[in-house]
Enzyme design. Structure first.
Site, PDB file in Angstrom:
ATOM      1  N   GLU A  45       1.016  -3.550   4.526  1.00 36.67           N
ATOM      2  CA  GLU A  45      -0.281  -2.915   4.361  1.00 36.67           C
ATOM      3  C   GLU A  45      -0.840  -3.397   3.028  1.00 36.67           C
ATOM      4  OE1 GLU A  45      -0.406   1.309   3.642  1.00 36.67           O
ATOM      5  OE2 GLU A  45      -2.559   1.408   4.045  1.00 36.67           O
ATOM      6  N   ARG A 270      16.316  -0.242   4.107  1.00 33.30           N
ATOM      7  CA  ARG A 270      15.542  -0.889   3.056  1.00 33.30           C
ATOM      8  C   ARG A 270      16.423  -1.159   1.840  1.00 33.30           C
ATOM      9  NH1 ARG A 270      11.385   2.948   2.584  1.00 33.30           N
ATOM     10  NH2 ARG A 270      10.179   1.174   1.863  1.00 33.30           N
ATOM     11  N   LYS A 280       5.937   1.769  -3.374  1.00 35.06           N
ATOM     12  CA  LYS A 280       4.616   1.306  -3.791  1.00 35.06           C
ATOM     13  C   LYS A 280       3.884   2.399  -4.549  1.00 35.06           C
ATOM     14  CE  LYS A 280       3.371  -1.734  -0.008  1.00 35.06           C
ATOM     15  NZ  LYS A 280       2.252  -2.041   0.895  1.00 35.06           N
TER      16      LYS A 280
END
Length: 569
Positions: A45, A270, A280
């Site tokens: 994104e 992850r 983020k």
RNA sequence: UGUCCGAUAGUGUAAUGGUAACACGUCUGAUUUUGGUUCAGAAGAGUCUAGGUUCGAGCCCUAGUCGGACAACCA
């Protein structure tokens, strides 16, 4: 040194990081699923800069495509105009490219599919599988129930197909205020999986989109855009992180109800690294609140930060290979990342001498005004790197830590009465020290040299325990050196007392700027040039560097078993 | 009180029913004009627990324990 190589050369084939995803893919190929085709995608994104965790995903997705002769798309998952920005699109392109991967002409945007996805929504409405709901966000949340308590059905759940279609079209036409209505899937309000309790598909957002402008005022949610985008692109294996595992039934539901090509979603754990944060949201917070100088601050775990710090794409790719892919939560020791960059730079970085904590050393037996050119090897690991000359003079700088007035027995460096070799030059002996009478600080070290011990001479076979790096006090150039340490003090920055914040664990000493001296051979250094400062570490020229006023970032220090054995005492 | 996922040396990752391997880290020693590199070697787990299936289980089954994810008009 950082030239881009074709993706086909950078990873894959020869290395066989056997992992469960590749096992699944190989089984699919064996079974002739999708005609043996392998097509992946990296779907960021554009709401922030990419970090090392994304690098793992990039290497996995592009690497998998390479390994199985498939393709990997770059797709921007841009379904939320309030958070996204072209700045991020550009940085993402740069970072993926810099890492060494090529998506050729397959650069896509979820926003490219808005019309198609809209039509998918109408199809669902027509099938009676979606409805327009007028409840507020709060009401919907309330009726959702909880993981252990079933939800309640919306009073709007049984609107007619005609009414739903009409309302949805008017949502699209901009007739309603933001938040007034949403489109919801009609699944099961008592499902044990929260994501199946009539999830939102579309919401009204009256914000311009960075690509589609004001063309749309309704935007699909992740769950109604991602799988559809995968399907449109013919993605065979849609690899994502663990938190999307609970979304998979919904992903599959949409594909099934829409009767479109079915990619397979596969989830992996992850990446986490000690002494850093990897979200983020937090990285954005560090940037926005000036805890760091920007997304590319060399202390940031962002790809741009690592690049500026002096990491190479090769070292990051290798790191991604080494950490592996699995489903269990993991925290990788930051030391492994450091190992990867040292390993790479050891082979590739030219050696140079620089002194970062200087103290003056005077060779009293060496004539004043004379400059002797010493021969220095550029890289002992690479004979092709050649040699250079380094200016030697009567007055030099050495590292303050390389001298001790009252040293322990295992100290191999300079001390009163002791001898050391100056790398590529002479063996010297310390005769005396000069101190500042006020502070008692050593201001000069006086030595004599043995002319017979000139480096390289066949008869210079005398051995001494220590070899020091040095720089001419008159022929070297001044440089700004930025010494970095971990951004956070604790291994797990999130591990803070109740009510406190991870920012409390920020390391106040994560950046130290010092004035040092480097040999003149680096006078014309270019941004991102990488060096090993002999005995100190790997350094790279910062973008702030100017001709005649170089700035170096310390990428990583050399391993230092001396310092370590002392620290253990 | 729900659903899903996971559990193998300090940290990661392998072992795909045949008796636990590799990397990093740690510790020795050698070499070295970088206390770097390189080389040689060592220590370190018996696979969360309890049952079961099997000639044989880290792998399969059951139950439990522990950890994680899920209740944004974020992705």
């Amino acid at each position: 040194m950082n030239e881009l190589k074709p993706a086909s050369e950078v990873t894959g084939e020869n290395k066989t990081p056997t992992n469960f995803i590749h096992t699944m893919i190989e089984e699919d190929i064996r079974n002739g699923k999708n005609g043996g085709r392998v097509h992946t995608r990296f779907p960021p994104e554009p709401n922030g800069y990419l970090h090392i965790g994304h690098a793992k995903s990039i290497c996995l997705n592009f690497g998998t495509a390479l390994k199985y002769n498939g393709k990997c798309n770059l797709r921007f998952d841009d379904t939320n105009p309030v958070k996204e920005d072209v700045e991020y699109v550009d940085s993402i392109r740069d970072d993926v490219h810099w890492l060494g991967f090529d998506w050729e002409d397959r650069e896509f945007f979820a926003s490219d599919y808005f019309q198609q996805i809209y039509e998918f929504a109408e199809k669902l409405i027509l099938k009676g599988k979606a409805y327009v709901c007028d409840l507020t966000a709060e009401q919907i949340a309330e009726q959702k129930g909880s993981p252990t308590r079933p939800g309640q059905e919306s009073p709007y759940r049984n609107r007619s197909v005609e009414e739903n279609l009409d309302l949805f079209r008017r949502m699209k036409a901009g007739e309603f205020a933001e938040g007034a209505r949403v489109l919801r899937a009609k699944i099961d309000m008592s499902s044990p999986n929260m994501h199946l309790r009539d999830p939102l598909l579309y919401r009204i957002i009256h914000t311009d989109h960075h690509r589609t402008g004001n063309q749309w005022c309704i935007y699909p949610m992740y769950d109604f855009a991602h799988g559809q985008s995968d399907s449109i692109e013919g993605i065979t294996h849609s690899i994502c992180t663990l938190e999307f595992e609970v979304h998979r039934p919904l992903y599959d539901w949409c594909i099934r109800e829409l009767e479109i090509f079915a990619p397979q979603q596969i989830e992996f754990a992850r990446l986490n690294i000690t002494y850093t944060v990897m979200s983020k949201r937090k990285l954005l917070e560090l940037v926005k609140n000036d805890y760091v100088s920007g997304w590319d601050d060399p202390r940031m775990p962002t790809i741009s930060g690592l690049r500026r710090r002096g990491y190479t794409p090769e070292s990051i790719r290798n790191f991604a290979d080494i950490v592996g892919v699995a489903k269990r939560e993991n925290v990788i020791d930051v030391g492994l990342l450091e190992f990867c960059i040292r390993e790479d730079l050891n082979k590739r970085a030219n050696r140079v001498m620089g002194v970062i904590n200087p103290v003056k050393l005077v060779i009293t037996s060496f004539p004043e005004g004379v400059v002797e050119e010493m021969n220095a090897v550029n890289n002992p690991e690479d004979p092709d790197a050649g040699t250079r000359k380094v200016a030697f003079t009567r007055e030099l700088y050495i590292e303050r830590e390389d001298f001790m007035e009252d040293p322990p027995s295992k100290f191999f460096r300079l001390a009163p009465g002791r001898e050391v070799r100056l790398k590529y030059a002479y063996i010297i002996k310390c005769e005396s020290v000069v101190k500042d009478p006020l502070t008692d600080e050593i201001t000069e070290i006086h030595c004599t040299h043995d002319p017979e011990t000139l480096s390289g001479r066949s008869d210079s076979t005398r051995k001494v325990k220590g070899t020091l790096h040095w720089v001419s006090a008159t022929e070297s150039i001044e440089a700004e050196i930025r010494l970095y340490d971990r951004l956070f003090m604790g291994e797990d920055p999130e591990d803070v007392p109740e009510g406190e914040d991870y920012k409390k664990t920020l390391n106040p000493d994560s950046l130290k700027v010092v004035k040092g001296y480097v040999e003149s051979s680096v006078a014309n250094t270019q941004t991102l040039d990488k060096y090993q400062f002999e005995r100190l570490g790997y350094f790279c020229t910062d973008i702030d560097s100017k001709p005649g006023k170089p700035v170096f970032n310390r990428t990583v220090a050399l391993k230092d078993s001396w310092a370590k054995s002392n620290a253990n005492k």
